[in-house]
Design a protein around this motif. Sequence first.
Motif, mmCIF file in Angstrom:
data_model
loop_
_atom_site.group_PDB
_atom_site.id
_atom_site.type_symbol
_atom_site.label_atom_id
_atom_site.label_comp_id
_atom_site.label_asym_id
_atom_site.label_seq_id
_atom_site.Cartn_x
_atom_site.Cartn_y
_atom_site.Cartn_z
ATOM 1 N N ALA A 192 50.420 38.673 36.279
ATOM 2 C CA ALA A 192 51.181 39.745 36.921
ATOM 3 C C ALA A 192 50.979 39.700 38.436
ATOM 4 N N PRO A 193 51.987 40.121 39.235
ATOM 5 C CA PRO A 193 51.842 40.130 40.689
ATOM 6 C C PRO A 193 50.785 41.150 41.125
ATOM 7 N N VAL A 194 50.036 40.823 42.182
ATOM 8 C CA VAL A 194 48.891 41.629 42.604
ATOM 9 C C VAL A 194 49.122 42.145 44.022
ATOM 10 N N LEU A 195 48.862 43.453 44.203
ATOM 11 C CA LEU A 195 48.865 44.066 45.532
ATOM 12 C C LEU A 195 47.449 44.545 45.807
ATOM 13 N N ALA A 196 46.773 43.902 46.759
ATOM 14 C CA ALA A 196 45.418 44.296 47.152
ATOM 15 C C ALA A 196 45.523 45.173 48.389
ATOM 16 N N VAL A 197 45.019 46.429 48.324
ATOM 17 C CA VAL A 197 45.191 47.398 49.410
ATOM 18 C C VAL A 197 44.036 48.398 49.370
ATOM 19 N N LYS A 198 43.609 48.853 50.553
ATOM 20 C CA LYS A 198 42.582 49.893 50.601
ATOM 21 C C LYS A 198 43.152 51.177 50.010
ATOM 22 N N LEU A 199 42.350 51.850 49.179
ATOM 23 C CA LEU A 199 42.908 52.981 48.441
ATOM 24 C C LEU A 199 43.299 54.133 49.351
ATOM 25 N N GLN A 200 42.677 54.275 50.579
ATOM 26 C CA GLN A 200 43.078 55.336 51.510
ATOM 27 C C GLN A 200 44.519 55.156 51.983
ATOM 28 N N PHE B 7 44.787 56.829 37.711
ATOM 29 C CA PHE B 7 43.607 56.639 38.548
ATOM 30 C C PHE B 7 43.311 57.910 39.347
ATOM 31 N N TRP B 8 44.346 58.477 39.982
ATOM 32 C CA TRP B 8 44.116 59.697 40.775
ATOM 33 C C TRP B 8 43.615 60.841 39.884
ATOM 34 N N TRP C 238 37.575 60.952 52.213
ATOM 35 C CA TRP C 238 37.423 60.988 50.753
ATOM 36 C C TRP C 238 37.811 62.386 50.272
ATOM 37 N N PRO C 239 39.067 62.743 50.414
ATOM 38 C CA PRO C 239 39.490 64.121 50.116
ATOM 39 C C PRO C 239 39.417 64.425 48.623
ATOM 40 N N GLU C 240 39.242 65.733 48.317
ATOM 41 C CA GLU C 240 39.262 66.138 46.916
ATOM 42 C C GLU C 240 40.654 66.001 46.335
ATOM 43 N N ASP C 241 41.677 66.260 47.152
ATOM 44 C CA ASP C 241 43.061 66.191 46.684
ATOM 45 C C ASP C 241 43.748 64.979 47.314
ATOM 46 N N PRO C 242 43.798 63.833 46.608
ATOM 47 C CA PRO C 242 44.422 62.633 47.196
ATOM 48 C C PRO C 242 45.937 62.752 47.261
ATOM 49 N N TRP C 243 46.514 63.719 46.527
ATOM 50 C CA TRP C 243 47.964 63.837 46.506
ATOM 51 C C TRP C 243 48.508 64.311 47.864
ATOM 52 N N SER C 244 47.765 65.230 48.506
ATOM 53 C CA SER C 244 48.247 65.816 49.768
ATOM 54 C C SER C 244 47.583 65.212 50.996
ATOM 55 N N ALA C 245 46.617 64.310 50.811
ATOM 56 C CA ALA C 245 45.922 63.709 51.951
ATOM 57 C C ALA C 245 46.851 62.762 52.705
ATOM 58 N N VAL C 246 46.569 62.604 53.981
ATOM 59 C CA VAL C 246 47.381 61.714 54.814
ATOM 60 C C VAL C 246 46.900 60.281 54.618
ATOM 61 N N PRO C 247 47.788 59.387 54.207
ATOM 62 C CA PRO C 247 47.366 57.981 54.032
ATOM 63 C C PRO C 247 47.027 57.335 55.367
ATOM 64 N N THR C 248 46.027 56.504 55.386
ATOM 65 C CA THR C 248 45.607 55.869 56.626
ATOM 66 C C THR C 248 44.924 54.541 56.323
#
Length: 636
Positions: free
Chosen positions: A551-559, A598-599, A619-629
């Motif tokens: 399968a194709p792989v996307l390696a990315v920092k989770l933030q 995962f979230w 490392w926010p408690e709520d990853p849904w509303s956190a700003v990606p960076t």
Amino acid sequence: MPARGTGDRGVSRQAGHGWPAPGSGQDPPTEGKAPPGPRAGSRTQPATGAVEVLALHGELPVEQQSRVLQPAPDGRRRVVLATNVAESSLTLPGVRLVVDTGLAREPRHDPGSGFSRLDVVAIAQSSADQRAGRAGRVAEGFAYRLWPQSQRLEPQRRPEIAQVELAALALELAAWGSAALRFPDPPPAGALAAARDLLHRLDALGDDGRVTAAGRRMLALGTHPRLAAMLLAAQDGARGALACDLVALLEARDPLRARSDALSARWQALAAFRAGRAPTDAHRGALAAIDAAARQWRRRLGAPSAPPQHVPPHALGDLLAHAFPDRIARQHPGDPRRYQLANGRMARLFDDSALYGEPWLVATDLRFETKDALLLRAAPADEAVLRAGFAAHFREADETRWDPVRRALVAERIRRFDGIVLDVRPGGHVDPQQAAAALTAAVRDLGLQALPWSEGLGQWRERVRCLREWMPELGLPDLSDAALLAGLDDWLRPAFAGLARLDGLDAAALSAALRASVDWSLRERIDALAPERIAVPSGMQRRIAYAHDAAPVLAVKLQELFGLADTPRIADGRVPLTLHLLSPAGRPLQVTRDLRGFWERTWPEVRREMKGRYPKHPWPEDPWSAVPTHRARPRG
């Protein structure tokens, strides 16, 4: 061992090894029940007890065949020794017992001799049933099968067209003007192509595949095209009579008792037989049959009635060369026991060969082996006669080849007789077309890894291969190793134009050559459906790694994925990416194709472990509303 089966028109009881004791009054062991009928032992026995032994085969005179098909006039018991002809619908009177060896002599193509020969092979189950039926055609009977019950037979006989040499058929088709015939069993394509290649060598077919005038004369002779070509090549009377002898010798079994690889020994035995002094190491009956066959050929061709008594040493080989042009052989310059054949293969002599030291041979019988074929039978030939009779096959030309040691092209001037290399000298200018062909051949030998693959080109190839599997409706070309190697002349050879070395091809030229094998419109679709990179919520473009078997792989920092609920997909949404979620240091923390899960389930545990290890990163408690960076948090 008992064997099962039934005959046609009546049932035969069948048993295994062994016979009932004479006069014991006991039946042989049987399986099953036979229908009512006359008892097997109710025949009137002759007072003398004599037994008449008869043979039955297709070459018997009609009178003798008729005698077998009629009851014995004096009532004597008969033993009939029969070939496959007894499997037909004819009825032999009084037969109550069949002994089946399970063997038959059937035609098989012998690549060593170039002809079809009769070989002893195991019969099929259908033949075994037919043979057993001979014992049950007029009354109840028995069939003894002389093979173990554990031996499994093929259900049906293989059609003869699938196991014989097809040169005669190919010549017939060419004479008719069309091969578009509806055969009950089509001839094998490979065997038919090999037959046509032989006919080209014999000048029976032209370059357009049509029968030549010589081919029509060969067809009229009614023998194998090889032998017909030799008969036509013998123009004067003495050579014609000798050609008739050779045809008879090649079509017959070996008349010599002792092994010899010299065909001349067989002809000399035939000549001695005619002079009344047949050698002791030869079968007189076999020589008589060969002499009769040669006499018939002389009558057909109008050759002199008296065959030659003596011939020059190379006379046999000079004639045989017209029947076996692909098996003209020249002694290897470095090994006197090895010979190079005109078809490009190598052959070797027996250790005690009678042909040792001959510079040129014509092989009539070979045993093909993995490395070198073994010369079973041959005759010496005269090079001067070959040059006169096969002038067009002697060629001299400049050739360019790949030198794997120097990893460069070498220009040579080579003299050849078909596939036999006679002489090699240094050449001059390298022909550009030959150079491109030689470099392409080098890649075919060395493999695709010899080419300058860049990472980008390798990934583009994998993207095409993946899309070909995911979306077959696109009609993308096959870029597998096997397909690329098979099509080197189409996509790679033009890229070698003007080059003299393999490393002269750079990565850019290789990329252009491979990408050119895909239409421009499809290349745009590839970039859209299987992109090289994909945008993530952080605003960065991250590379996708493709492999046709994964399968194709996307390696990315989770933030960088904060706020993204679902796993990204490609190929019109058909294929989800496998996410390698990385730590701030670029180490894998999780591999998943379910980002939402995962979230929801795994993120709290990862957050507890990583927060103290990488305090400068969010490392926010709520990853849904956190700003990606993709950066660490600013100081203060």
